[in-house]
Design a protein around this motif. Sequence first.
Motif, PDB file in Angstrom:
ATOM      1  N   MET A   1       0.848  -1.177   0.000  1.00  9.82           N
ATOM      2  CA  MET A   1       0.000   0.000   0.000  1.00  9.82           C
ATOM      3  C   MET A   1       0.894   1.241   0.000  1.00  9.82           C
ATOM      4  SD  MET A   1      -2.923   1.294   2.737  1.00  9.82           S
ATOM      5  CE  MET A   1      -1.944   1.184   4.198  1.00  9.82           C
ATOM      6  N   LYS A   2       0.443   2.255  -0.683  1.00  8.07           N
ATOM      7  CA  LYS A   2       1.138   3.534  -0.648  1.00  8.07           C
ATOM      8  C   LYS A   2       0.487   4.407   0.413  1.00  8.07           C
ATOM      9  CE  LYS A   2       2.931   3.421  -5.251  1.00  8.07           C
ATOM     10  NZ  LYS A   2       3.144   4.105  -6.513  1.00  8.07           N
ATOM     11  N   ILE A   3       1.335   5.021   1.212  1.00  3.01           N
ATOM     12  CA  ILE A   3       0.881   5.898   2.286  1.00  3.01           C
ATOM     13  C   ILE A   3       1.451   7.281   2.029  1.00  3.01           C
ATOM     14  CG2 ILE A   3       0.944   6.358   4.756  1.00  3.01           C
ATOM     15  CD1 ILE A   3       1.296   3.321   5.192  1.00  3.01           C
ATOM     16  N   VAL A   4       0.584   8.259   1.820  1.00  2.00           N
ATOM     17  CA  VAL A   4       1.028   9.635   1.633  1.00  2.00           C
ATOM     18  C   VAL A   4       1.225  10.260   3.001  1.00  2.00           C
ATOM     19  CG1 VAL A   4       0.245  11.936   0.915  1.00  2.00           C
ATOM     20  CG2 VAL A   4       0.048  10.008  -0.649  1.00  2.00           C
ATOM     21  N   VAL A   5       2.397  10.864   3.191  1.00  2.00           N
ATOM     22  CA  VAL A   5       2.714  11.543   4.438  1.00  2.00           C
ATOM     23  C   VAL A   5       2.940  13.016   4.107  1.00  2.00           C
ATOM     24  CG1 VAL A   5       4.211  11.639   6.455  1.00  2.00           C
ATOM     25  CG2 VAL A   5       3.851   9.446   5.274  1.00  2.00           C
ATOM     26  N   ALA A   6       2.054  13.873   4.612  1.00  2.00           N
ATOM     27  CA  ALA A   6       2.191  15.311   4.388  1.00  2.00           C
ATOM     28  C   ALA A   6       3.295  15.829   5.306  1.00  2.00           C
ATOM     29  CB  ALA A   6       0.878  16.010   4.685  1.00  2.00           C
ATOM     30  N   VAL A   7       4.289  16.490   4.713  1.00  2.00           N
ATOM     31  CA  VAL A   7       5.410  17.014   5.494  1.00  2.00           C
ATOM     32  C   VAL A   7       5.533  18.515   5.271  1.00  2.00           C
ATOM     33  CG1 VAL A   7       6.662  14.831   5.588  1.00  2.00           C
ATOM     34  CG2 VAL A   7       7.107  16.387   3.713  1.00  2.00           C
ATOM     35  N   ASP A   8       5.619  19.249   6.381  1.00  2.00           N
ATOM     36  CA  ASP A   8       5.755  20.702   6.283  1.00  2.00           C
ATOM     37  C   ASP A   8       6.937  21.235   7.080  1.00  2.00           C
ATOM     38  OD1 ASP A   8       4.890  20.522   8.918  1.00  2.00           O
ATOM     39  OD2 ASP A   8       3.078  21.700   8.623  1.00  2.00           O
ATOM     40  N   GLY A   9       7.738  20.348   7.647  1.00  2.00           N
ATOM     41  CA  GLY A   9       8.918  20.778   8.382  1.00  2.00           C
ATOM     42  C   GLY A   9       8.660  21.153   9.825  1.00  2.00           C
TER      43      GLY A   9
ATOM     44  N   VAL B   1       5.156   0.922   7.923  1.00  2.00           N
ATOM     45  CA  VAL B   1       6.381   1.090   7.134  1.00  2.00           C
ATOM     46  C   VAL B   1       6.721  -0.169   6.354  1.00  2.00           C
ATOM     47  CG1 VAL B   1       8.837   1.631   7.210  1.00  2.00           C
ATOM     48  CG2 VAL B   1       7.251   2.864   8.704  1.00  2.00           C
ATOM     49  N   GLU B   2       6.811  -1.289   7.049  1.00  2.00           N
ATOM     50  CA  GLU B   2       7.234  -2.532   6.400  1.00  2.00           C
ATOM     51  C   GLU B   2       6.183  -2.996   5.395  1.00  2.00           C
ATOM     52  OE1 GLU B   2       8.193  -5.122   9.646  1.00  2.00           O
ATOM     53  OE2 GLU B   2       9.786  -3.795  10.325  1.00  2.00           O
ATOM     54  N   GLY B   3       6.615  -3.222   4.177  1.00  2.00           N
ATOM     55  CA  GLY B   3       5.726  -3.680   3.128  1.00  2.00           C
ATOM     56  C   GLY B   3       4.914  -2.576   2.468  1.00  2.00           C
ATOM     57  N   ASN B   4       5.093  -1.359   2.908  1.00  2.00           N
ATOM     58  CA  ASN B   4       4.384  -0.220   2.331  1.00  2.00           C
ATOM     59  C   ASN B   4       5.390   0.763   1.753  1.00  2.00           C
ATOM     60  OD1 ASN B   4       1.702  -0.986   3.201  1.00  2.00           O
ATOM     61  ND2 ASN B   4       2.356  -0.466   5.260  1.00  2.00           N
ATOM     62  N   GLU B   5       4.914   1.616   0.859  1.00  2.00           N
ATOM     63  CA  GLU B   5       5.761   2.681   0.329  1.00  2.00           C
ATOM     64  C   GLU B   5       5.235   4.007   0.843  1.00  2.00           C
ATOM     65  OE1 GLU B   5       6.856   5.066  -3.744  1.00  2.00           O
ATOM     66  OE2 GLU B   5       5.976   3.082  -3.932  1.00  2.00           O
ATOM     67  N   LEU B   6       6.104   4.766   1.491  1.00  2.00           N
ATOM     68  CA  LEU B   6       5.726   6.098   1.946  1.00  2.00           C
ATOM     69  C   LEU B   6       5.959   7.080   0.806  1.00  2.00           C
ATOM     70  CD1 LEU B   6       7.373   6.127   5.494  1.00  2.00           C
ATOM     71  CD2 LEU B   6       5.071   5.405   4.853  1.00  2.00           C
ATOM     72  N   VAL B   7       5.014   7.961   0.604  1.00  2.00           N
ATOM     73  CA  VAL B   7       5.150   9.028  -0.381  1.00  2.00           C
ATOM     74  C   VAL B   7       5.097  10.334   0.395  1.00  2.00           C
ATOM     75  CG1 VAL B   7       4.213  10.106  -2.455  1.00  2.00           C
ATOM     76  CG2 VAL B   7       3.994   7.621  -2.131  1.00  2.00           C
ATOM     77  N   LEU B   8       6.253  10.982   0.538  1.00  2.00           N
ATOM     78  CA  LEU B   8       6.323  12.241   1.262  1.00  2.00           C
ATOM     79  C   LEU B   8       5.871  13.360   0.334  1.00  2.00           C
ATOM     80  CD1 LEU B   8       9.856  11.816   2.871  1.00  2.00           C
ATOM     81  CD2 LEU B   8       7.648  10.990   3.723  1.00  2.00           C
TER      82      LEU B   8
END
Length: 141
Positions: free
Chosen positions: A1-9, A28-35
């Motif tokens: 699964m892809k997980i979008v992570v909103a990052v603003d610092g 995290v494991e087995g997933n792809e993080l999309v920052l």
Amino acid sequence: MKIVVAVDGSAYTRKALDYLVAHRAQFVEGNELVLVNVCAAIPPHASRHISKELLNEYYSDESAKVLEPVKAQLSELGVSNYSIQSRHGSAAAEIVAAAKEVNAGLIVMGTRGHGTLGRALMGSVATNVIADAGMSVLLVQ
């Protein structure tokens, strides 16, 4: 699964990333993080007087200010399975658009937790993402 992570610092981004890593087996494991980092767009009346190259350089520099510390944090935490998207415009709209484009199953965001009155007075990126996403959103406070 892809997980979008909103990052603003912000410190809230760090808390969200710490939470994901603390629950590594689930997120995290087995997933792809999309920052996804979203810079505020330069208004059209101003941007038309700036060369496209200079404008792109500005957006790139602003994103790097946020993303370099995030990449360092993820490296410290032993996370390498992520990709990065730098965008500009409305934060909520761009986060939702990125999630839909990558067919994410989850959006993760840190939140300041202003409460009901604060959201009513100021609006909230998180509130708008929840309203528009059409997928699960995890808010980490």
